[in-house]
Structure formats: structure tokens, C-alpha cells
Design a protein around this motif. Sequence first.
Motif: not given
Length: 617
Positions: A36-47
Motif C-alpha cells: 500500500i502507498p503509506k504505512f498502515g495501522r489497521d484494516f477491515s473487510y467488507h463482506y
Amino acid sequence: VAFEILSDDYSKLVFLNCDRHVEFHAQHGHYYKTRIPKFGRDFSYHYASCDLYFVGMSSEVYRLNLEQGRFLNSLQTDAVENNVCDINGVHNLFATGTSEGRVECWDPRVRNRVGMLDCALSSLTEGTVVQGLPSISALKFNGSLTMAVGTSTGQVLLYDLRSSQPLLVKDHFYNLPIKSLIFHDQLDLIVSADSKIIKIWSKDSGKLFSSIQPQTDINDVCMYPNSGMLFTANEDPKMNTFYIPALGPAPRWCSFLDSLTEELEESPECAVYDDYKFVTRKDLENLGLSHLVGSSLLRAYMHGYFMDIRLYHKVKTMANPFAYEEYRKDKIRQKIEESRTQRVQVQKLPKVNKELALKLMEEGDEEAELASRKKKGKALPSILGDDRFTVMFENPDFQVDEQSEEFRLLNPIVSKVGQKRKKKLRLLAQQEAAAQQAADEEEEPEGRASSEEESSDDDKSWVEEVREQRRLLHQEDRDRRRQERREADRNTVLLEREQGDGQKTESKKKTQPQFYQIKAGEEFRSFGDVTRKQKLQKASLEERLKLEENSGISNTVDTAVGSKQLTFSLKKSEQQRKQQQAEKEHHEERKKLRRSAGHLSSTRGRGRGRGRGRGRY
């Protein structure tokens, strides 16, 4: 940084790494990796749309569609950075928490922002000390309308999506960021955790249900569904596992925990004497409460009594009002000694049994030296380092009485060895005094010349030492008895009969008998005892024994080995008797053969030297 399971089993996993990479894993292992372009801190999945929403050190929310396998247009937020995000499982509302303390809500269907909550201002309650702008550190949905928000300053805010004001604000009082939020639907509880503590509290009232404080810092908390078991990811090689039966049953794969907790369950019954203090008769005398024996304030039990703990504390305070001051001084002294550990250590001895401790130290040094010489030898542990014998060097009741009769008779060499040890004790005491003075003045003490070696006393045999000790003990016993006799004579009361009429003659008064009072346990001594003792001292042992046998008096002398006397004679063998008889005959024969030299005389003086000045015969 974060991971999520996309399927019902472990066949589809997504990992967000700290180097901006996103890894996809299947059952066989690594499947695909992108960035990803920037450093990530969290993510979620949309079913519903198979989209992954990534938030991190950017104002944009990156979308990755797993069906098409490509990035979609990002969501542009008003924040500088986004910390956490979550998707509601009922109506699929997407929410992200920003570093400015706001929560932005987006509708994935139209990709527009539908609302914003300012949580930073709402987290400030009465008495809260503002140390910085609270950012959002945790976010969790429950149902369709409830949302919990955790801040970086240790507050948890419970919201209804229909209102901009929080329903409840719960403070952890540690000023640490909230790491995890979990809803426990069975009991309507919320499990919130920061890096120090896990708190379980009611969702309706905020009342604390329980708390867990592990020994290591917490990074995340995971609760097993429909049970009372939870796991913690912490700064330790092993994960911590906690089981709280009040939250729910144990999982099916560890159902044996329920039987264990039933056995360990504590009974609510209290002991009969929980509020009482057990004291002995000696303790009552020390407290001045001996007059309470037999009253309702004391309950007799075994070798002592039970008394009310409040009465005991009250009397203890009155009997020793300076106990707290002494305790405070001891604590201060301990703190000062702990701060001096980095300085040059002086060999310190305990307050009780210093000579014994020094002897054990010397023996320990010798054993360590012998063990170091051997290849496989190990020195035995010292008594000074054993916790079972610490009382012997702390309690004054265990002080060795060196003046007692048993110590002086059974340890005849102790005095000789003790003189050297006492000299060493004096040297150690001088060193401790010098170190204490240097610590008070905070200056380095000046060096002093080493003491000259003193000549050791001449060694004496243990027999002579025992005799000397016995002589001293007998002398002390005689002095003690003499002192008791003097006290008895001083306290003797002369009882006279009542005087008769004044017309009685003086001769009758002289012939009137005199009465003396003799104390119980004392032996009557006549005026002729001194003369009899002097005669007995001049008589031989045989005469004294015969006199005692005739008079029926047995004289026993107490010694270290008992009060018995034994007389015996050695039986000679036949060969010894023949040899003695031969020697006796030989001496008699030599006496007969001896010739006198009295008839020899000299007319001149004896000369000097050999062959000079010989006289004439």
C-alpha cells in the motif's frame, strides 16, 4: 501490525506488515503479497463488496477489491492520520478513528461521509487533567446502534449512533491508550484493556465487574466466544490465558476447568475467631491485662486466651506508643542501607550471636577454599544464608549465654578461641563505626596504619581449662551460699517471750530461753559447726568416710558428670605379681651386698684435674 481471518476456517488470512506490505495466506502458506502507498495501522473487510479498507499514516482510506484484484478509489477524510477502523456487521457502516479525536462514518454504497463525532471534547469529565489532545486508539461496533470508542488518554466512550453525546464515559485512570474493546453480550459487559490492566464493567451502569492486571504489558485481548476464557497478546514469550467462571463456561476442548474451579471454590463461611487475637499469659502480663483472666473479655483456649482484636490493638498502642516511630526509623534505616549498596561493602555481623556468626563465616571461607581446590567439590550452604535460621541471629531470646555453667564446662576451649574472635570483632566494630561516620559526613575516610599483630596466648590443655572452670564455678557457688546465709541471718527475727512482772530477778531473764525463726527449706546449723568442719578438714579421707557412715550423713558433691563417687582397685595378673616379687628379692639382695666406705679418709685436700693432688691413705 494487524491480521484478519476472511473465511470460516484458516484457509484465507490477511496480514498487514509494518513495512507497508499486505500478505495473503492460504492453507498451504504464503499466497500473494502487495504493498500500500503509506504505512498502515489497521484494516477491515467488507463482506458485501469483498473490499479491504486500510487506514494509516495518511488522510486517505485505501480500498483493495479482492474480487477484481485491484485498488479502487480511496476515501478522502478530513484527518491528518487515521489510527483504527471498523465495519458494522448489521448495516455495513464504515467508521474510522482519527488522530484529532474524531470518528468519521462512511456509507460504502455511495462512498460519502454520513456523520462525524467529536470524541475528544466528550471524553473530558469533571476532575480530568488535560495532558494532550486525546486521539482515537480503539473502535468497536455492537449491534446496529451501539459503538464503543477508546482514547489515547485512557477513557472509553459508549455511543448511540442516533446521538452525538456519549451514553457513558469510563476512565481507566492510568492515562494509557486503550488497546482493545470487546462486548460480552451474555451479561451485557464490556472488556476494555490498556497496556497495564484489563477491566470488565457493566455496559449500562459502568460498575466494575472484575479486573485483571498481568505482570507484563498488554498489546491485545481476545475472548473465546460464549465462554469465560480470554487470551492476551503481551510483551512476553508466552501468551497469558485467563478463565473467569462468572463470565461463562469453559470451552468444550478444556471442559475439565469447570471441575477444577468447583473444587477450588471458596466457602463463604467465616471462621469463629476471625476477629479475635490469640494471646498467652505472658503476653497479658506484658500488656498489663492479667486482671482480665476469668472475665468475659478473654476466652480460654489451649495454652492462652482469645481477646477482641480491637481491644488488643488499643491496648498495644497504649502500652507502646512509640512503636510507629520505631517502625518508621527502621524503614528509613533500611532505605539508607539500600542506597549504600554501591559503596565499598564492609563485612557486617548480625546484632545477635556475633561470635557465632563470625565463627560460621570463618568456617564457610575455609570450606569454600577447600572446595575451590578440588575439581568437583562444592561448598555446602552456610547457616547464615538459610532462611530457617534467620531468627537465631535476629531474636535476642536466642543469644548464647557464655556465663552459664553448661557453656563453661562443655566448651572449655571456647574461651581460648573466643579471645582471638573478640579481637576480630573489635576490629570489625571499628570498621563499621568508621564506615558509618564516613557515610554521615559523605567523605572518604583517611587511611590508617594496620594494627600490629598481637601475640597469641599460650595454648592450654582442655583438662586444665575444665579444672579452672570448675574451680571458678565452685568459688561462685560458695560466694552465693555465703551471701544467702548473710541475708538469712540479717532477716532472722529474734522472738522473745513476753516479760513477766517487774519483780523477776535478772538471773531468771538470763536463763530464759531464746527462740530463733528458721525459714522453710533451710538446714539448722549449730554453733559447733565451725569447729567440726575444721576437724574434718584435718582428718584423712578414710576417717571422714567412717564418720559420715556412723553419723548417717551422706555427703554428695555435684560435678559436671553427676553426683556419684566410685572407688575401685585394679586386679594384677599372675605374671605381674611374679615380676614384682622378683624385683623385691633383688632389692633385698642388693641391700645385703652393699659395703660402707666410711673407713676411707684423705689427709690432704682434693686436687684439681686428673691425677693431681691425690691424698695419702
